[in-house]
Design an enzyme around this catalytic site. Sequence first.
Site, PDB file in Angstrom:
ATOM      1  N   ARG A   1       0.856  -1.185   0.000  1.00 17.83           N
ATOM      2  CA  ARG A   1       0.000   0.000   0.000  1.00 17.83           C
ATOM      3  C   ARG A   1       0.892   1.235   0.000  1.00 17.83           C
ATOM      4  O   ARG A   1       1.954   1.241   0.642  1.00 17.83           O
ATOM      5  CB  ARG A   1      -0.907   0.029   1.233  1.00 17.83           C
ATOM      6  CG  ARG A   1      -2.143  -0.879   1.125  1.00 17.83           C
ATOM      7  CD  ARG A   1      -3.135  -0.357   0.079  1.00 17.83           C
ATOM      8  NE  ARG A   1      -4.312  -1.188  -0.073  1.00 17.83           N
ATOM      9  CZ  ARG A   1      -4.485  -2.140  -0.996  1.00 17.83           C
ATOM     10  NH1 ARG A   1      -3.515  -2.398  -1.857  1.00 17.83           N
ATOM     11  NH2 ARG A   1      -5.600  -2.804  -1.066  1.00 17.83           N
TER      12      ARG A   1
ATOM     13  N   GLU B   1      -3.192   7.650  -4.364  1.00 21.84           N
ATOM     14  CA  GLU B   1      -3.343   7.317  -5.782  1.00 21.84           C
ATOM     15  C   GLU B   1      -4.777   7.601  -6.240  1.00 21.84           C
ATOM     16  O   GLU B   1      -5.704   7.539  -5.409  1.00 21.84           O
ATOM     17  CB  GLU B   1      -2.960   5.835  -6.029  1.00 21.84           C
ATOM     18  CG  GLU B   1      -3.827   4.816  -5.315  1.00 21.84           C
ATOM     19  CD  GLU B   1      -3.285   3.387  -5.461  1.00 21.84           C
ATOM     20  OE1 GLU B   1      -2.077   3.158  -5.260  1.00 21.84           O
ATOM     21  OE2 GLU B   1      -4.092   2.504  -5.789  1.00 21.84           O
TER      22      GLU B   1
ATOM     23  N   HIS C   1      -1.005   0.421 -10.086  1.00 23.91           N
ATOM     24  CA  HIS C   1      -1.683  -0.550  -9.197  1.00 23.91           C
ATOM     25  C   HIS C   1      -2.195  -1.774  -9.991  1.00 23.91           C
ATOM     26  O   HIS C   1      -3.400  -2.029 -10.047  1.00 23.91           O
ATOM     27  CB  HIS C   1      -2.836   0.135  -8.449  1.00 23.91           C
ATOM     28  CG  HIS C   1      -3.208  -0.577  -7.173  1.00 23.91           C
ATOM     29  ND1 HIS C   1      -3.691   0.069  -6.059  1.00 23.91           N
ATOM     30  CD2 HIS C   1      -3.177  -1.899  -6.840  1.00 23.91           C
ATOM     31  CE1 HIS C   1      -3.946  -0.803  -5.099  1.00 23.91           C
ATOM     32  NE2 HIS C   1      -3.643  -2.005  -5.545  1.00 23.91           N
TER      33      HIS C   1
HETATM   34  C1  DGY Z   1      -5.789  -5.819  -3.113  1.00 20.65           C
HETATM   35  O1  DGY Z   1      -6.352  -6.884  -3.290  1.00 20.65           O
HETATM   36  O2  DGY Z   1      -5.607  -5.357  -1.989  1.00 20.65           O
HETATM   37  C2  DGY Z   1      -5.325  -5.076  -4.323  1.00 20.65           C
HETATM   38  O3  DGY Z   1      -4.383  -4.120  -4.007  1.00 20.65           O
HETATM   39  C3  DGY Z   1      -6.514  -4.429  -4.968  1.00 20.65           C
HETATM   40  O4  DGY Z   1      -7.203  -3.769  -3.978  1.00 20.65           O
END
Ligand code: DGY
Length: 323
Positions: free
Chosen positions: A242, A271, A289
């Site tokens: 994250r 983001e 992402h």
């Molecule tokens: C997750 O599964 O946490 C990915 O980052 C998409 O949210």
Amino acid sequence: MAKPSVFVTRRWPAAVEATLAEHYEVQLNTSDRPLTPSELREQLGKFDAVLPTVTDRLTAEALDVKAARTRILGNYGVGYSHICETSARELGLTVTNTPDVLSECTADIAMTLLLMVARRAGEGERELRAGKWTGWRPTHLIGSKVSGKTLGIIGYGRIGQEMARRAHHGFGMKVLVYNRSPVAPAVLSRNKATQVNCIDELLPRCDFVSLHCPGGAENRHLINSARLDQMKPDAFLINTARGEVIDEWALAQALMYDLIGGAALDVFDGEPRIPPDLMQCDNLVMLPHLGSATKEAREAMGFRVLDNLADFFSGHDPRDRVI
Ligand code: DGY
């Protein structure tokens, strides 16, 4: 019996939307843009289940609902730091996530980033597309060898373990692990990994550091200036966890002043906004992402939410209950 009503905050793979519609009264967010806190509150008042994802900020403000009809948030994704746990508990909401099914694909992206930053693939592609490649020469875009180097993994859950498997068995890397709780020796030995006691012990020993811990307040800026200083001057940092785990300002400074070798990020704090300072750094690879962005993983994530809903509405504890 009436079917439970379900609101889906973003568009999902077609196969999953179709199956969802067979079992529930479904409303889709056809605009496919993130909802505002007041729009989220409105849906929480109207639907039995809301199915959010990482782009929904389910903060205390968004969960400040007097008469919630919603009883379950079936999150599409494994990370759920975008959901305020205290408010969800106060509302008596069950919250589920989608572990396992995206671990391999997310680890693939982490390895992609590791290779790209080590071998300067982003810089090379930018140069070529700009029409600036003047041809092969012995000193052109020299990167760092990956095979046999030491990889530090912060957070040894399912994705961290998949990353270690790729690194050790595919690239002969030595794996050091930092994890909050002790990892079973049998789990470590699968990838010949060694667990260390603290992050400060891990950082100075690694050529690559890959983050696989949860986000949220607890891990906010886990990697800050002091920790970046502990990395080897030619080491690389990879983040598919994250955005908030890294202090992006500190990272931009470290990259601009060559305090580390480079970084590769799939996730960003705030983001899709990218800090302008990061945009200037050539020794940084960035992806939008994409960790779980394969047909297989995205469909499996949706079907995993369906499993959780089926458990919940048949009176059982959902298999992936996190709250
Ligand atoms: C997750 O599964 O946490 C990915 O980052 C998409 O949210």
